[in-house]
Design a protein around this motif. Structure first.
Motif, mmCIF file in Angstrom:
data_model
loop_
_atom_site.group_PDB
_atom_site.id
_atom_site.type_symbol
_atom_site.label_atom_id
_atom_site.label_comp_id
_atom_site.label_asym_id
_atom_site.label_seq_id
_atom_site.Cartn_x
_atom_site.Cartn_y
_atom_site.Cartn_z
ATOM 1 N N UNK D 9 -2.644 4.092 16.344
ATOM 2 C CA UNK D 9 -2.838 5.054 15.535
ATOM 3 C C UNK D 9 -4.109 4.963 14.770
ATOM 4 N N UNK D 10 -4.353 3.595 14.311
ATOM 5 C CA UNK D 10 -5.476 3.343 13.332
ATOM 6 C C UNK D 10 -6.792 3.331 13.814
ATOM 7 N N UNK D 14 -10.929 0.030 13.201
ATOM 8 C CA UNK D 14 -10.257 0.017 11.785
ATOM 9 C C UNK D 14 -9.060 -1.190 11.632
ATOM 10 N N UNK D 17 -10.715 -4.499 11.180
ATOM 11 C CA UNK D 17 -11.061 -4.508 9.713
ATOM 12 C C UNK D 17 -9.639 -4.812 8.762
ATOM 13 N N UNK D 18 -8.683 -4.226 9.132
ATOM 14 C CA UNK D 18 -7.350 -4.387 8.486
ATOM 15 C C UNK D 18 -6.925 -5.842 8.702
ATOM 16 N N UNK D 20 -8.853 -8.365 9.314
ATOM 17 C CA UNK D 20 -9.724 -9.255 8.502
ATOM 18 C C UNK D 20 -9.434 -9.310 6.953
ATOM 19 N N UNK D 21 -8.959 -8.149 6.825
ATOM 20 C CA UNK D 21 -8.591 -7.877 5.292
ATOM 21 C C UNK D 21 -7.303 -8.945 4.843
ATOM 22 N N UNK D 51 -11.455 -2.667 -3.721
ATOM 23 C CA UNK D 51 -10.699 -1.302 -3.187
ATOM 24 C C UNK D 51 -10.768 -0.168 -4.238
#
Lengths: 483, 499, 564, 76
Positions: D9-10, D14, D17-18, D20-21, D51
């Motif tokens: 979906x993402x 992305x 990145x999510x 890694x976050x 953010x």
């Protein structure tokens, strides 16, 4: 005695050229070569005069004693040396250029042109070496009248109108203001001779000083102080060599030279400082300086723009005189040289462009840089000198003027000089920028005459040379106020 | 022979033209008439020069006509003052005579030419007589001689233009009025003092004090001469007379006639009435003269600017120039009077040169020239044009010409006695005069011919005298010492008489 | 002898031979000049050349620990720019690049204000040709605005220098204070070139108008020269901290909404200058080191970014975000280099930006300027947003634009690779990098908390962008002009002046018409009196005139007689 | 499974990145993270700051558009 010979030589050479030129009208080559030859002789003797002056020799002679206190006499002064060098030196260059221009442009009445050209130079040299106000005035007028046939050279209705404005303002102001000023000085001091510390001190009450100075300042119309500046743009109908040598060098410089001479040798800067007599002149010249720059921006005719630029630059010199400190007057004297060389470059370039393409509008010059790179390069360098960017000569004089105004605490003058510089940038750099970086619109036939291009470029180089070899000039200006 | 001549010089300069005029009148040969007249004026000039030397070390020559001593007889006085106008008249007279021949043959009926020469010499004689005489009534006689002959000369212009008759008539009437006024004044004075000799008058008048009749006499005499001198509001006769007279006559009259009258004004106000300077409150007269002079300066100049006929234009300009001279007199200081003497001489040179070049142009083109027809003539006639330009610039007071010298001294004098406003007015008016001068020069120079003329050859007999005048204009503009020194000597002499 | 001339001088002089060289020789010649010039860097510290003209000592060549790092990086920048531009056959631009770089380098070695002024003006007048080299009407106009502003700065400098000379008796380039007039003027002169807030319009206005090569050169020298000058003369001036903070702050927002990517970079440049200005304002040894390091690193990565955008411009013909996208497939190397530049500028650890910016942030921390610290932190996030993400993303990714360009020419790629390698090397070996800084400071950027904080900050900022983009909240790029401080002199002043001028014109017209009328009346009056003679008919006039005249005389007589 | 769905979906990048976050957030607990100022040592402070600033910049930027944005040939 032999040393005085140089004064005779430098004064008589153009005069002789004036007499020979009409006689040699049948032989154009001989006639045209008189200019460069005369220029070299005059320049040589001016150089000698300069070196003698630097050695501390006071050269002078009286040509004619009219009455006890009235004489036509010549004397070498520091300012005179500078002006003499400028006028004679640039004459060489200009006379070579003139040949190219007149031939390239196929002008009529060339003999008359050259004849009056040399008499104008004669007058300029005489002004430079004049020893008293009367002599100065006499040759000031001779200069005006000898340039009239040059201004009206084209002999059409436009030239006629221009000639009228030219004569009207120059002669009018000189008669109505300058002459009484001279006579007042004569009556007050009983003498018209220049002296290094001025002659008026103690002879005039302080409150009349500004008034007398105003008579001089507006009387010397050739200094183009507003509102008597109109003649200069009007005179631009003349062939370009005239505008170049006479209206950028001889005539206007004679004007500002006279101003400086009056301020230093008649009033004396110490006296002006004491009485605050020249303060108003600072503001008038500042206004002229800014306004004419503003007007210049609006002009599309190349020569008209240069003319207004000249008006503005002349005010620098008057300003230097008006600030009336040692350094400011020196700056003004240096500016005479620097502006002469810079502006002659610009006018030469304008003339070269005209000869080659018959274009005179700035908006038509788009993309011409490709066809005439040397000319526009020269124009660019000349502009930088006028703007006062190192390493061109013009930066020195601006520096000195600024130092002078700081010395007297006229901060506003510094800002005015700065603003004027910006305006200069705006209206002068537009031309080479257009020529080099805009697209050509139409196909224009370019027929260059080499004798118009090379003097132009040489003059541009000269602005750089003058930046580096400033010392000799400085030595002379150091002697403006006596040894 | 020589001692006799030298002894009798004062009368010789008058009698020579007078005698020759009688001889010339009966001649039929025009050329001979001209030669004789030239000879006569030449002789007059020689005598004048001799007289100059005489005066320069004697300073004052008194000559009794017929050896009758003054109160009864007529006395002629030549001094450092009167020698100046005499010099003007004889020099200009000679040059104008030399110049006249071609014009008279062209402009006047052949039969009348020799008579014209006769009148011509008579005028010269009259003018010189006016200057030399020290007798108030004798002055009137010469006044009549000179004006009547001048009127006749003016009227002779009728062959070219009928208006000359009216102009002459006009001149006659006004001249007569002037002369009459003068003689009324003289009569009044005689009644009071019983003498006509100027020297005697000068001595006797102060004793009379505030005598009404002296005042009236003074007023009448002054006004009479002022008409002759064409001082401003009394100048009406002048433009037309100058404009319509035959060409050489214009030259002669413009250069000499009014100058002599001005000299008489000086004489009357400073010599005769000078010693009673304060009594007659010369101050008020002075100011009247001053304002009239200023008015003249501007009115003459403005009229000249709007004038189209060139000769008339020059005549208007003369009105203005007379204003300058009168201005100098009205300052009543030594420099002022000196400056007006300087201008007296210089203006004679200038106006002679201008009129000569203009009439020469008229001669070549066979036309009266006005501002329009002048166009392009300068290129056809370079020498004439050159002379015209030099003289015109001299008129405007440009440096290196005599006009400059006179302006210089006039302004200096004006500044010294009146402050800055007066020089300013003078200079404004002279700047204005540039306008009409420039109109002419420009018109002559620009190449838009309006007259259809064949190529013109300039005649030496016309341009040589012209060049002489032009040369004098420049020479005395540079070597002005002679004129300046003599004028100052003259004015000092006059002022010393007052104190 | 040649050694005693300042580095850069040879470049400046040598530039004027370029038109006479063949095309191939020019690039080699230019690189040769840069190398020749760089030899002078080894002269050591001290004053090497003074010239005495007119009793004034021009200190032409003076080098010290502050000028050296700038000189090094200027040489590197010149070198890279020349390589980047060597595909072009344009002697005018070549002259401009080399003489501009030379002038800037020489300016670093000026020991007094007047020598500085000399080169200050020289940089202005050489760089303007880079903008003119854009060869569009817009570029032409922008160039004029640029030169006027630059000369304005020069004039402030000159005026200040003259005042300084007068009040101090010398014009040595040293620590100054803004409390006296001369100092203030000089401060303003530097401020214009350093693009202080409200004096910054020229930067965003003109840089994007130059050619692809010109912008690279422009971005390297002028502003950093100003930072150098500020560091030299106004280190520790408090107001600089606040000015710098504002500089970091404002351009962020403009960069976000700007469409032209090179203009975005210009805003970003401004923002980066803010960091340096803050550091100069703090003025401690650490902070000055930070400023210098940041300038050093910044020249390289900003050059790299401008080069990548230049390559795109060169191949595609536009730099507008709205018209670009999806170029990664066609220009992969360019894209990678661009990303490296973007990462560097965003200050990711292991890249040059990080090691430089850390110095500044730490020095802020030591001084306890918390508010400024967080402003700069905020700005760092912003930098990531507009330079780190926006530039590569809109150019190389985003949506397909339809352009299918070739990869950039070899020389560009070489230049970009050199830049990228330098960015990475500096990031990896900070200790070597720190050695060239003015002061020897023990500093270790890579510790756990430092790296972690930075990474958190940046990734979450990136994550925010991803969220916005993913949920289609991020607005599309629009073709537009964003108003900047140049609006004042491009729109407001001209409008005001033209209104005034129009008013004056109308006044003048009315006045002159009336004057003319008046003059005519007077003229007619005189004319009537004198010629038409309404009073006295002329043809029949002589007799009546005489009568009048005689009447006049009699009146006069009466007046005379009654005068006493 | 949920992870795969999310990646689908993402988007791939992305999601990385999510990831890694999240990793970076977890690293917070590995060692002590100190800052220049006290407030920095607050849990997840840099992450939140990054953010939020980004969102603020975006919002303000969009708001500024209405004030400062003009037509492309505004100056021509």
């Amino acid at each position: 005695m032999t040393n005085e010979l140089y004064i005779y030589l430098s004064i008589l050479t153009p005069l002789i050229a004036f007499f020979i030129t009409p006689l040699s009208s049948s032989n154009p080559n001989l006639r045209d070569s008189l200019g460069p030859i005369g220029g070299i002789i005059t320049f040589y003797s001016s150089l000698n005069i300069a070196s003698l002056y630097l050695d501390g020799e006071v050269l002078s002679f009286t040509f004619f004693q009219i009455s006890e206190t009235l004489s036509i006499s010549f004397k070498i002064t520091g300012l005179g040396v500078i002006f003499g060098l400028v006028a004679s030196g640039l004459w060489i260059l200009a006379s070579i250029y003139t040949i190219g221009y007149m031939r390239g442009n196929k002008e009529k009445n060339q003999t008359r042109f050259f004849t009056f050209y040399s008499i104008a130079i004669f007058a300029a040299i005489c002004i430079a070496y004049s020893g008293n106000l009367l002599t100065l005035f006499i040759f000031y007028e001779v200069l005006t009248f000898s340039t009239y046939p040059l201004v009206a050279h084209k002999q059409n209705e436009e030239a006629r109108r221009a000639g009228r404005i030219y004569m009207g303002i120059l002669v009018g102001t000189s008669i109505v203001f300058l002459l009484p000023a001279i006579i007042i000085v004569w009556v007050l001091t009983g003498s018209l001779d220049f002296s290094t510390n001025g002659i008026l001190k103690g002879n005039i009450s302080n409150e009349y000083v500004p008034f007398l100075l105003a008579l001089f300042a507006f009387g010397i119309g050739k200094a183009a102080l507003m509102p008597f500046h109109k003649w200069l743009p009007a005179a631009m109908v003349a062939p370009t060599p005239v505008s170049a040598l006479l209206h950028a060098v001889a005539v206007v410089k004679a004007g500002v030279f006279s101003m400086l001479v009056v301020i230093t040798y008649v009033f004396g800067i110490d006296f002006l400082t004491e009485t605050n007599g020249a303060v108003w002149l600072i503001w008038i010249s500042s206004i002229t300086l800014l306004l004419s720059s503003c007007i210049a921006i609006t002009k599309d005719d190349l020569k008209a723009r240069l003319a207004y630029s000249t008006i503005s630059q002349l005010s620098y010199i008057v300003l230097g005189g008006a600030i009336a400190t040692n350094i400011a007057v020196q700056g003004a004297a240096i500016h005479i040289v620097m502006h002469a060389v810079g502006k002659i470059t610009l006018f030469f370039a304008a003339g070269a462009i005209y000869v080659a393409t018959h274009l005179s509008k700035i908006s038509d010059l788009n993309g011409m840089g490709k066809s005439m790179p040397l000319t526009f390069m020269a124009f660019f360098i000349g502009s930088l000198s006028i703007i006062g960017v190192p390493p061109m000569g013009g930066s020195w004089s601006k520096f000195y003027l600024m130092l002078g105004s700081v010395e007297k605490d006229y901060l506003l003058v510094i800002y005015i000089l700065a603003i004027s510089t910006l305006l200069n940038v705006y209206y002068l750099l537009e031309i080479p920028a257009k020529a080099f970086f805009q697209q050509k619109r139409t196909n224009i036939q370019v027929t260059k005459h080499p004798l118009t291009v090379y003097p132009t470029f040489f003059a541009a180089i000269l602005t750089i040379i003058l930046f580096i070899y400033i010392e000799p000039l400085k030595d002379i200006t150091n002697l403006i106020f006596g040894n | 022979m020589m001692p006799f001549i030298i002894k009798n010089l004062p009368i010789l300069i008058v009698i020579t033209p007078l005698m020759f005029s009688l001889i010339v009148a009966v001649l039929n040969n025009n050329r001979l008439a001209w030669t004789l007249s030239t000879f006569a004026s030449f002789l007059t000039m020689i005598f004048t020069i001799l007289l100059c030397f005489e005066v320069s070390y004697k300073s004052n020559i008194s000559y009794y006509l017929g050896n009758w001593p003054p109160p009864l007889g007529i006395e002629y006085v030549i001094d450092r003052i009167s020698i100046i106008p005499i010099m003007i008249v004889s020099v200009i007279g000679l040059i104008a005579t030399l110049f006249a021949h071609n014009f008279f043959t062209l402009e006047i009926d052949e039969k009348l030419v020799s008579k014209t020469y006769s009148l011509w010499l008579l005028t010269i004689a009259g003018l010189i007589g006016l200057i030399t005489t020290a007798d108030a009534f004798n002055l009137f006689v010469f006044l009549e001689i000179s004006s009547l002959s001048a009127v006749a000369l003016v009227a002779l212009g009728s062959k070219v233009d009928r208006k000359a008759l009216v102009a002459g008539y006009n001149y006659l009437i006004l001249g007569a009025v002037g002369a009459t006024f003068y003689v009324i004044g003289v009569g009044l004075l005689y009644g009071v003092t019983g003498t006509l000799n100027m020297g005697d008058l000068a001595q006797k008048i102060p004793a009379l004090g505030l005598n009404k009749s002296v005042i009236v006499a003074f007023t009448f005499m002054m006004l009479g001469i002022m008409v002759k001198a064409a001082v401003f509001p009394l100048h009406i006769w002048l433009p037309n007379a100058y404009a319509y007279a035959p060409s050489p006559v214009s030259v002669l009259l413009a250069a000499t006639a009014t100058k002599v009258s001005i000299y008489i004004i000086v004489r009357i106000s400073y010599t005769i009435f000078g010693s009673s300077y304060e009594i007659y409150s010369f101050e008020s007269l002075r100011y009247i003269l001053l304002y009239l002079a200023i008015l003249a300066m501007f009115a003459g100049t403005i009229m000249a600017i709007f004038e189209k006929d060139v000769k008339k234009l020059l005549a208007h300009s003369s009105v203005a120039q007379i204003g300058y001279i009168v201005l100098g007199i009205s300052l009543a200081t030594s420099p002022g009077i000196a400056s007006s003497f300087i201008h007296l001489i210089n203006h004679a040179l200038i106006k002679a040169g201008l009129f000569m070049s203009i009439v020469a142009m008229g001669y070549y083109t066979l036309k009266r020239i006005d501002v329009k027809t002048i166009a392009g003539l300068g290129r056809q006639l370079p020498i004439t044009f050159f002379s015209f330009v030099i003289c015109a610039l001299s008129l405007a007071g440009l440096p290196l010409t005599v006009g400059f010298i006179s302006k210089l001294y006039l302004i200096k004098a004006a500044y010294m006695s009146e402050g800055i406003w007066l020089p300013f007015l003078i200079l404004v008016s002279s700047a204005l005069s540039l306008i009409y001068i420039w109109k002419l020069i420009e018109g002559l120079w620009y190449n838009e011919k309006s007259l259809k003329i064949e190529k013109i050859k300039e005649l030496p007999e016309i341009y040589l005298p012209l060049l002489v005048i032009t040369f004098l204009n420049v020479y005395f503009g540079i070597d002005a010492g002679l004129i300046i020194d003599n004028s100052f000597i003259a004015s000092d002499a006059l002022m010393s008489g007052i104190k | 002898m040649i050694n005693s001339f300042p580095p850069g001088f040879i470049m400046f002089i040598g530039a004027f031979l370029i038109p006479f060289l063949p095309k191939l020789g020019r690039q080699v010649y230019m690189i040769f000049l840069v190398l020749l010039s760089s030899f002078s860097l080894f002269n050591g510290f001290g004053t090497h050349l003074t010239i005495n003209v007119l009793d004034y000592n021009f200190i032409i060549n003076h080098s010290d620990n502050l000028s050296l790092p700038f000189a090094i990086v200027f040489h590197i920048a010149a070198f890279i720019t020349i390589i980047f531009g060597s595909h072009k056959d344009d002697w005018k631009e070549n002259i401009a690049v080399i003489s501009y770089a030379g002038a800037a380098i020489a300016a670093l070695h000026a020991g007094d204000l007047f020598t500085l002024f000399l080169w200050w003006e020289a940089t202005a007048f050489t760089s303007v040709f880079l903008i003119l080299g854009g060869n569009t009407t817009r570029a032409y106009r922008a160039a004029f605005r640029y030169i006027v502003i630059q000369v304005c700065s020069g004039m402030f400098l000159l005026a200040g220098a003259v005042l300084f000379l007068y009040s101090n008796g010398n014009a040595l380039l040293g620590q100054m204070s803004i409390d006296d007039t001369s100092g203030l003027l000089i401060f303003l002169a530097f401020g214009i070139k350093a693009a202080f807030p409200f004096l910054n319009g020229w930067l965003q206005d003109t840089y994007p108008e130059a050619s692809e090569v010109g912008t690279v050169a422009l971005s390297s020298f002028t502003t950093k020269l100003a930072i150098y000058a500020l560091a030299r003369s106004f280190a520790g001036t408090d107001i600089l901290i606040y000015i710098g903070a504002l500089m970091t702050f404002f351009p962020i927002f403009f960069a976000v909404i700007e469409n032209d990517l090179r203009r975005v970079l210009a805003y970003s440049l401004n923002n980066q200058l803010g960091f340096m200005v803050v550091a100069v304002g703090i003025g401690t040894e650490l902070a000055i080191n930070g400023a210098v390091a940041h300038a050093f690193a910044h020249i390289i990565y900003k050059g790299l970014l401008f080069m990548s955008m230049g390559a795109v411009l060169y191949r595609v013909g536009t730099c507008k975000a709205s018209e670009l996208g999806g170029l990664f497939k066609y220009m992969p190397i360019t894209a990678v280099c661009s990303i490296i530049g973007a990462i560097s500028i965003s200050a990711f650890p292991l890249f040059s930006g990080f090691v430089a910016k850390s110095l500044i942030m730490s020095s802020l921390g030591y001084e306890g300027l918390s508010f400024i610290y967080f402003m700069l932190l905020f700005a760092s996030a912003g930098v990531l947003h507009h330079s780190g993400i926006k530039i590569p993303f809109f150019a190389f990714f985003a949506h397909e634009s339809g352009h299918k360009p070739k990869e950039a020419p070899l020389n560009m790629i070489i230049a970009m690779v050199i830049g990228s390698v330098l960015c990475i090397l500096i990031g990896i070996f900070p200790s070597i990098f720190y050695q060239i800084l003015p002061y020897s400071v023990e500093y270790q950027p890579y510790d756990f908390s430092h790296v972690l904080s930075q990474l958190q900050l940046l990734t979450f900022a990136a994550f925010a962008f991803i969220c916005l983009w993913h949920f289609k909240i991020y607005p599309p790029e629009l073709n537009s002009t964003v108003l900047n401080s140049d609006w004042f002199y491009r729109r407001m002043f001209p409008a005001v002046i033209s209104n005034i001028v129009d008013g004056l014109k109308i006044l003048n017209e009315k006045f002159s018409v009336n004057c003319f009328k008046g003059f005519n009346t007077i003229k007619n009056f005189f004319h009537d009196i004198m010629f038409e003679n309404k009073v006295i008919d002329r043809e029949a006039g002589f007799d009546t005139q005489i009568v009048l005249q005689i009447f006049g005389i009699i009146v006069f007589i009466l007046i005379f007689i009654h005068l006493k | 499974m949920i992870l795969l769905k999310l990646i689908k979906k993402f988007g791939k990048i992305n999601s990385i990145v999510l990831f890694i976050c999240i990793l970076l957030l977890l690293l917070e607990f590995v060692g002590h993270r100190h800052g220049e100022f006290k407030i920095e040592e607050f849990l997840f402070f840099p992450a939140l700051f990054g953010y939020i600033s980004c969102i603020v910049i975006f919002k303000v930027g969009v708001a500024l558009r209405s004030i400062f944005m003009r037509d492309e040939d505004y100056y021509d």
